[in-house]
Enzyme design. Structure first.
Site, PDB file in Angstrom:
ATOM      1  N   GLY A 273      12.304  -0.321  -3.898  1.00  0.00           N
ATOM      2  CA  GLY A 273      12.129   0.899  -4.689  1.00  0.00           C
ATOM      3  C   GLY A 273      10.852   1.665  -4.348  1.00  0.00           C
ATOM      4  O   GLY A 273      10.886   2.884  -4.138  1.00  0.00           O
TER       5      GLY A 273
ATOM      6  N   ASP B 139      15.591  -8.460  -5.158  1.00  0.00           N
ATOM      7  CA  ASP B 139      15.944  -8.003  -6.512  1.00  0.00           C
ATOM      8  C   ASP B 139      17.289  -7.272  -6.563  1.00  0.00           C
ATOM      9  O   ASP B 139      17.859  -7.118  -7.644  1.00  0.00           O
ATOM     10  CB  ASP B 139      14.868  -7.053  -7.052  1.00  0.00           C
ATOM     11  CG  ASP B 139      13.545  -7.748  -7.275  1.00  0.00           C
ATOM     12  OD1 ASP B 139      13.524  -8.986  -7.317  1.00  0.00           O
ATOM     13  OD2 ASP B 139      12.521  -7.053  -7.404  1.00  0.00           O
TER      14      ASP B 139
ATOM     15  N   ASP C  27       0.817  -1.222   0.000  1.00  0.00           N
ATOM     16  CA  ASP C  27       0.000   0.000   0.000  1.00  0.00           C
ATOM     17  C   ASP C  27       0.846   1.264   0.000  1.00  0.00           C
ATOM     18  O   ASP C  27       1.852   1.345   0.696  1.00  0.00           O
ATOM     19  CB  ASP C  27      -0.907   0.010   1.236  1.00  0.00           C
ATOM     20  CG  ASP C  27      -2.054  -0.963   1.071  1.00  0.00           C
ATOM     21  OD1 ASP C  27      -2.728  -0.890   0.030  1.00  0.00           O
ATOM     22  OD2 ASP C  27      -2.251  -1.803   1.964  1.00  0.00           O
TER      23      ASP C  27
ATOM     24  N   ARG D  93      16.982 -32.968 -21.456  1.00  0.00           N
ATOM     25  CA  ARG D  93      15.974 -31.922 -21.660  1.00  0.00           C
ATOM     26  C   ARG D  93      16.565 -30.522 -21.551  1.00  0.00           C
ATOM     27  O   ARG D  93      17.615 -30.334 -20.929  1.00  0.00           O
ATOM     28  CB  ARG D  93      14.916 -32.013 -20.549  1.00  0.00           C
ATOM     29  CG  ARG D  93      13.894 -33.069 -20.785  1.00  0.00           C
ATOM     30  CD  ARG D  93      12.971 -33.160 -19.580  1.00  0.00           C
ATOM     31  NE  ARG D  93      11.895 -34.081 -19.864  1.00  0.00           N
ATOM     32  CZ  ARG D  93      11.228 -34.766 -18.940  1.00  0.00           C
ATOM     33  NH1 ARG D  93      11.535 -34.636 -17.660  1.00  0.00           N
ATOM     34  NH2 ARG D  93      10.250 -35.570 -19.284  1.00  0.00           N
TER      35      ARG D  93
ATOM     36  N   GLY E  56      12.298 -11.149 -10.746  1.00  0.00           N
ATOM     37  CA  GLY E  56      12.976  -9.948 -11.253  1.00  0.00           C
ATOM     38  C   GLY E  56      12.264  -9.459 -12.498  1.00  0.00           C
ATOM     39  O   GLY E  56      12.560  -9.928 -13.589  1.00  0.00           O
ATOM     40  N   HIS E  57      11.279  -8.550 -12.297  1.00  0.00           N
ATOM     41  CA  HIS E  57      10.542  -8.030 -13.452  1.00  0.00           C
ATOM     42  C   HIS E  57      11.348  -7.003 -14.230  1.00  0.00           C
ATOM     43  O   HIS E  57      11.262  -6.918 -15.443  1.00  0.00           O
ATOM     44  CB  HIS E  57       9.224  -7.387 -12.999  1.00  0.00           C
ATOM     45  CG  HIS E  57       8.111  -8.375 -12.918  1.00  0.00           C
ATOM     46  ND1 HIS E  57       7.413  -8.638 -11.766  1.00  0.00           N
ATOM     47  CD2 HIS E  57       7.596  -9.191 -13.866  1.00  0.00           C
ATOM     48  CE1 HIS E  57       6.517  -9.572 -12.015  1.00  0.00           C
ATOM     49  NE2 HIS E  57       6.609  -9.922 -13.275  1.00  0.00           N
TER      50      HIS E  57
ATOM     51  N   GLU F 139      11.998 -13.243 -14.736  1.00  0.00           N
ATOM     52  CA  GLU F 139      10.577 -13.189 -15.142  1.00  0.00           C
ATOM     53  C   GLU F 139      10.307 -12.019 -16.096  1.00  0.00           C
ATOM     54  O   GLU F 139       9.372 -12.065 -16.879  1.00  0.00           O
ATOM     55  CB  GLU F 139       9.659 -13.135 -13.919  1.00  0.00           C
ATOM     56  CG  GLU F 139       9.898 -11.970 -13.013  1.00  0.00           C
ATOM     57  CD  GLU F 139       9.150 -12.049 -11.683  1.00  0.00           C
ATOM     58  OE1 GLU F 139       8.152 -12.789 -11.570  1.00  0.00           O
ATOM     59  OE2 GLU F 139       9.576 -11.352 -10.759  1.00  0.00           O
TER      60      GLU F 139
HETATM   61  O1  F6P Z   1      10.085  -6.856  -5.522  1.00  0.00           O
HETATM   62  C1  F6P Z   1      10.435  -8.129  -5.156  1.00  0.00           C
HETATM   63  C2  F6P Z   1       9.672  -9.155  -5.917  1.00  0.00           C
HETATM   64  O2  F6P Z   1      10.000 -10.344  -5.295  1.00  0.00           O
HETATM   65  C3  F6P Z   1       9.934  -9.218  -7.427  1.00  0.00           C
HETATM   66  O3  F6P Z   1      11.104  -9.869  -7.788  1.00  0.00           O
HETATM   67  C4  F6P Z   1       8.700  -9.945  -7.896  1.00  0.00           C
HETATM   68  O4  F6P Z   1       8.477  -9.708  -9.248  1.00  0.00           O
HETATM   69  C5  F6P Z   1       7.641  -9.348  -7.038  1.00  0.00           C
HETATM   70  O5  F6P Z   1       8.275  -8.988  -5.834  1.00  0.00           O
HETATM   71  C6  F6P Z   1       6.479 -10.262  -6.737  1.00  0.00           C
HETATM   72  O6  F6P Z   1       5.564  -9.570  -5.950  1.00  0.00           O
HETATM   73  P1  F6P Z   1       4.312 -10.148  -5.156  1.00  0.00           P
HETATM   74  O7  F6P Z   1       4.716 -10.412  -3.760  1.00  0.00           O
HETATM   75  O8  F6P Z   1       3.316  -9.047  -5.205  1.00  0.00           O
HETATM   76  O9  F6P Z   1       3.875 -11.397  -5.833  1.00  0.00           O
END
Ligand code: F6P
Length: 367
Positions: free
Chosen positions: A112, A136, A76, A171, A179-180, A231
């Site tokens: 962040g 991250d 939030d 495979r 890591g978005h 990701e």
């Molecule tokens: O910001 C940390 C993080 O773990 C990211 O690497 C990930 O994409 C995101 O949080 C996932 O967030 P949530 O807890 O909302 O699923």
């Protein structure tokens, strides 16, 4: 001199090391400087809703090795908070609650988003200190964030385990790592786990180059490959599309998203595995590590870092040095102005030594 009062909150995604950091600030503040410490539950929401927990000796004891956060967390934001079925600006309520508890400082532990929210409170003339946490490792101004080392260990161990099954079945295994926006975790775990291909958001990949790397290994007698993929990693084509969409603005972006709704439902790692299977004729599987990477006991390195930052935070409070983030710099800690940190992100530089080392051992980045 009157006793100082500290409030602490944890905000954003949880990570291992948060409790070690709370303990570090709390124990030093109470034991060394005779300060009072309270915590707000569930991040900025608890500050707005005035949900408080006393952080006395017993609350601060036995939590060094505990994962998650004893305070709870949320994503939030005080300036845009869902309240009932509305989204409201609750910054003034947050400020009132800070004063209601006669706080001298609010300590915000987060990544962040937390730094941006904390800086909004600095602008309202609250005394704020932040600490950089996130798996991250993308907080600007610090060498490293706590939570990163533990998550890297978990992801590297997963890659180790996937190696044996990938090799046995000949495979391709695509392992999706969190890591978005940044690739630190995928890069670190990928190198440590010996991934054959590492795909990160900072380096858009060419599917043919990835397929060539896999086929090259097959020709050399290695009929399996491990691909560590962040990701948020995108192909060169997807990156170009995303850039065009963002130039055209949000309305068009929504239209484009709905046009490609089939793609929107397929994660990047599943798409990559499907494409590689077609291009290489090797069987491909996907493992998504997800929130496993954020859970469990913090590594000794993270406990140490969180304790260093937490105790340095208490020292800053004693000196009344506010409006800063406590950053790790080499063996020391440094106060970095929040004005500099808020809104910035530390991405992986393309010439980073980790990338150079990985290339030197033959890792493919898909470029
Ligand atoms: O910001 C940390 C993080 O773990 C990211 O690497 C990930 O994409 C995101 O949080 C996932 O967030 P949530 O807890 O909302 O699923």
């Amino acid at each position: 001199m009157t006793q100082k009062a500290i409030g602490i909150l944890t905000s954003g995604g949880d990570c291992p090391g948060l409790n070690a950091a709370i303990r570090g600030v709390g124990k030093a503040a109470r034991g060394m400087y005779d300060m009072q410490v309270i915590g707000f539950r569930d991040g900025f929401r608890g500050l707005v809703e005035n949900r408080v927990v006393r952080l006395d000796n017993s609350a601060l004891s036995g939590i060094l090795t505990l994962g998650g956060t004893i305070l709870g967390t949320s994503r939030d934001k005080p300036h845009q908070m869902p309240v009932g079925n509305r989204t409201m600006n609750m910054i003034d309520v947050a400020v009132d609650n800070y004063h209601r508890h006669h706080l001298d400082v609010l300590v915000c532990l987060g990544g962040g988003g937390t730094h941006k929210n904390a800086y909004r409170l600095v602008k309202k003339e609250l005394n704020i200190i932040t600490m950089p946490k996130t798996i991250d490792n993308d907080v600007w101004g610090t060498d490293v964030t706590f939570g990163f080392d533990t998550a890297m260990g978990i992801a590297a161990e997963a890659i180790d385990r996937l190696h044996t099954t990938a090799e046995s079945h000949h495979r391709i295994i695509v392992v999706e790592i969190m890591g978005h926006n940044v690739g630190w975790l995928t890069l670190g775990a990928g190198i440590a786990g010996g991934a054959d291909v590492i795909l990160i958001p900072e380096i858009p990949y060419d599917i043919k180059s990835v397929a060539d790397a896999v086929l090259g290994r097959s020709r050399a007698g290695k009929r399996f490959s491990i691909i560590a993929m962040a990701e948020g990693a995108l192909s060169q084509e997807e990156t170009a599309q995303a850039l065009t969409k963002s130039k055209k603005g949000s309305k068009k972006k929504n239209r484009a998203t709905s046009e490609h709704s089939d793609l929107a439902h397929e994660s990047a790692s599943v798409r990559l595995a499907r494409q590689l299977q077609a291009l290489t004729r090797l069987d491909a599987r996907v493992t998504v590590l997800g929130h496993l990477q954020r859970g469990g006991v913090p590594s000794p390195t993270d406990r140490l870092l969180a304790t260093r930052l937490g105790t340095a935070c208490a020292e800053l409070i004693e000196r009344e040095e506010y409006g800063v983030m406590v950053a790790a710099r080499g063996e020391s800690c440094k106060a970095v102005p929040l004005a500099k940190v808020a809104g910035r992100r530390k991405t992986v530089p393309l010439d980073h030594p980790w990338i150079r080392s990985a290339r030197l051992v033959g890792t493919c980045f898909g470029d």
